[in-house]
Design a protein around this motif. Structure first.
Motif, short mmCIF file in Angstrom:
data_model
loop_
_atom_site.label_atom_id
_atom_site.label_comp_id
_atom_site.label_asym_id
_atom_site.label_seq_id
_atom_site.Cartn_x
_atom_site.Cartn_y
_atom_site.Cartn_z
N GLU A 118 0.82 -1.22 0.00
CA GLU A 118 0.00 0.00 0.00
C GLU A 118 0.85 1.26 0.00
O GLU A 118 0.39 2.32 -0.43
CB GLU A 118 -0.94 0.01 1.21
N THR A 119 2.05 1.17 0.49
CA THR A 119 2.89 2.38 0.62
C THR A 119 4.08 2.42 -0.34
O THR A 119 4.69 3.46 -0.52
CB THR A 119 3.43 2.50 2.06
N HIS A 120 4.43 1.28 -0.96
CA HIS A 120 5.61 1.25 -1.82
C HIS A 120 5.32 0.45 -3.08
O HIS A 120 4.54 -0.49 -3.07
CB HIS A 120 6.80 0.61 -1.08
N LYS A 121 6.00 0.83 -4.16
CA LYS A 121 5.81 0.12 -5.42
C LYS A 121 6.24 -1.35 -5.27
O LYS A 121 7.36 -1.63 -4.80
CB LYS A 121 6.63 0.80 -6.53
N THR A 122 5.36 -2.24 -5.66
CA THR A 122 5.60 -3.66 -5.46
C THR A 122 5.28 -4.40 -6.76
O THR A 122 4.24 -4.16 -7.36
CB THR A 122 4.70 -4.20 -4.33
N VAL A 123 6.19 -5.24 -7.20
CA VAL A 123 6.01 -5.99 -8.45
C VAL A 123 6.21 -7.47 -8.17
O VAL A 123 7.19 -7.86 -7.53
CB VAL A 123 7.04 -5.53 -9.51
N VAL A 124 5.28 -8.28 -8.64
CA VAL A 124 5.40 -9.73 -8.44
C VAL A 124 5.90 -10.38 -9.73
O VAL A 124 5.35 -10.13 -10.80
CB VAL A 124 4.06 -10.34 -8.01
N VAL A 125 6.95 -11.17 -9.63
CA VAL A 125 7.47 -11.93 -10.77
C VAL A 125 7.05 -13.39 -10.56
O VAL A 125 7.53 -14.05 -9.64
CB VAL A 125 9.01 -11.82 -10.85
N PRO A 126 6.14 -13.89 -11.41
CA PRO A 126 5.65 -15.25 -11.18
C PRO A 126 6.76 -16.28 -11.38
O PRO A 126 7.73 -16.03 -12.10
CB PRO A 126 4.55 -15.41 -12.24
N GLY A 127 6.61 -17.41 -10.72
CA GLY A 127 7.61 -18.47 -10.82
C GLY A 127 6.95 -19.81 -11.09
O GLY A 127 5.72 -19.93 -11.07
N VAL A 128 7.76 -20.82 -11.36
CA VAL A 128 7.24 -22.18 -11.52
C VAL A 128 6.76 -22.65 -10.15
O VAL A 128 7.52 -22.60 -9.18
CB VAL A 128 8.33 -23.13 -12.06
N SER A 129 5.52 -23.11 -10.06
CA SER A 129 5.00 -23.55 -8.77
C SER A 129 5.30 -25.03 -8.56
O SER A 129 5.54 -25.78 -9.50
CB SER A 129 3.49 -23.32 -8.71
N SER A 130 5.28 -25.45 -7.29
CA SER A 130 5.49 -26.86 -6.98
C SER A 130 4.41 -27.72 -7.62
O SER A 130 4.62 -28.90 -7.89
CB SER A 130 5.47 -27.06 -5.46
N LEU A 131 3.26 -27.10 -7.88
CA LEU A 131 2.14 -27.81 -8.49
C LEU A 131 2.52 -28.42 -9.84
O LEU A 131 2.40 -29.63 -10.06
CB LEU A 131 1.01 -26.79 -8.68
N THR A 132 3.00 -27.58 -10.75
CA THR A 132 3.32 -28.10 -12.08
C THR A 132 4.66 -28.83 -12.08
O THR A 132 4.86 -29.77 -12.84
CB THR A 132 3.31 -26.98 -13.14
N ALA A 133 5.57 -28.43 -11.17
CA ALA A 133 6.85 -29.15 -11.08
C ALA A 133 6.62 -30.58 -10.60
O ALA A 133 7.29 -31.52 -11.05
CB ALA A 133 7.79 -28.42 -10.13
N SER A 134 5.65 -30.77 -9.72
CA SER A 134 5.36 -32.11 -9.23
C SER A 134 4.77 -32.98 -10.34
O SER A 134 5.12 -34.16 -10.46
CB SER A 134 4.38 -32.05 -8.05
#
Lengths: 235, 235
Positions: A118-134
């Motif tokens: 809410e107070t600072h610029k935040t960016v999410v970089v998606p990653g490979v999840s354990s779901l598809t890796a499994s």
């Protein structure tokens, strides 16, 4: 909103360093501050995944998060970490928080996100999840065509788990840990234990894959996933 | 089983080339043959994602897959492609099949896997799925803690969709396309349209994110995803 520094929530994948994305790799090589969660013993899976790429002179910020039933110590740790991160951001430094798997898929980044975004610029970089890796690890599709896929955390009550499993085509049960026997009983009861596999430490050197019907009763590691695919032949 | 060449099912992520994994990038740079699906018009999203990394002298194998209700032409196309790929593998060449998102998460690789994996060595490299990329795009968690997360293909019947949505904490509706109005009506009815977003062309240059309550009736692109997170504040 302060725009001086950016907080990156970096998905670093399930364990194998080669499953980092090019973007996560680039940000790790160039970010001013690398933050990550570690246990009380000082172990950090997130850091160990990225270790081959962390510059020698990187500024690191380890966040010690106690793994206990009582969530209060973890809340205190994230509050303190959010303050430290905000200080870096206010001074114009970018901070990358290393998060196992994907930051928004049951990820620990959530606890910082709700304190900082809410107070600072935040960016999410998606990653490979354990779901598809499994699914890749056991070499069986996770879901296809018009399958209903459900992700069910193992701590849920047995009744709830059972009814959700009955009405799904494909199921991933995460955070197995001490709930293994409960789930094993449900799957046996539904004649699904021959359609299910449990994968521990997916993509890590000690990865272990077993047919569910071959696994003895007892506790399994917290980071285990059970996959059930009704559309496949039994093993 | 022939062990001469290996078929790699390469997850190449949702669209942004920087979301390729280091492993996918390495295999694209070094693989003998690069195969990918393309539409009847010769467009290939999978190839365009990887284009910056494809060597000039790469051997390419485009598989033209008609997108029609009648699945017979697609089956014929995959049968023919499987034969061509097997010929490369038998001659000792490795083949990488480029697959948008993750190969085992509703991915097109499945159709080759079921034709090739029994006779030839096949390895799946997981990728970033549109699921987590969409959550990153809208900057809202997909699921956390003990949330039940469901992935629901939009072509399912309205009754089924409704009952699955009612009993979930977090929902991703994929393959929206011409089913948009049906889903919009269900979400309005359940007072969830203010907790939902639709994302089109996630991570691509023409990515478009809208609150569901702001979108007019009508068809949306096939590769759209609707995310609903009941745990979040309404927009």
């Amino acid at each position: 909103m302060s725009t001086k520094g950016t907080l990156f929530g970096l998905g670093v994948g399930p364990g194998d360093p080669e499953l980092l994305t090019l973007r996560a790799w680039r940000l790790i090589c160039n970010c001013d501050v690398l933050a990550y969660p570690q246990t009380g013993d000082g172990d950090s899976l997130a850091r160990s995944i990225c270790a081959p790429f962390i510059p020698e002179d990187a500024t690191e910020l380890a966040i010690t998060v106690p793994m206990r039933e009582d969530r209060e110590p973890a809340r205190t740790a994230y509050n303190a970490a959010a303050l430290k991160i905000a200080r870096h951001l206010n001074q114009g430094r970018n901070v990358a928080f290393l998060c196992e798997g994907d930051p928004f898929f049951y990820g620990s980044f959530m606890y910082l996100f709700e304190r900082v975004a809410e107070t600072h610029k935040t960016v999410v970089v998606p990653g490979v999840s354990s779901l598809t890796a499994s699914a890749a690890g056991i070499a069986r599709p996770l879901a296809a065509r018009n399958d209903v896929l459900k992700v069910l955390p193992a701590p849920l009550a047995a009744d709830r788990l059972r009814s959700e499993i009955e009405t799904a085509d494909a199921i991933a049960i995460i955070k197995v840990g001490k709930h293994f026997d409960k789930i094993r009983n449900i799957l046996r009861d539904l004649d699904l234990d021959t359609h299910a596999a449990i994968i521990e430490a997916a993509t890590l050197e000690d990865e272990k894959i077993s047919r569910l019907c071959d696994v003895a009763a007892g506790e399994r590691p917290y980071f285990s996933t059970i996959l059930i695919y009704k559309g496949a032949e039994p093993w």
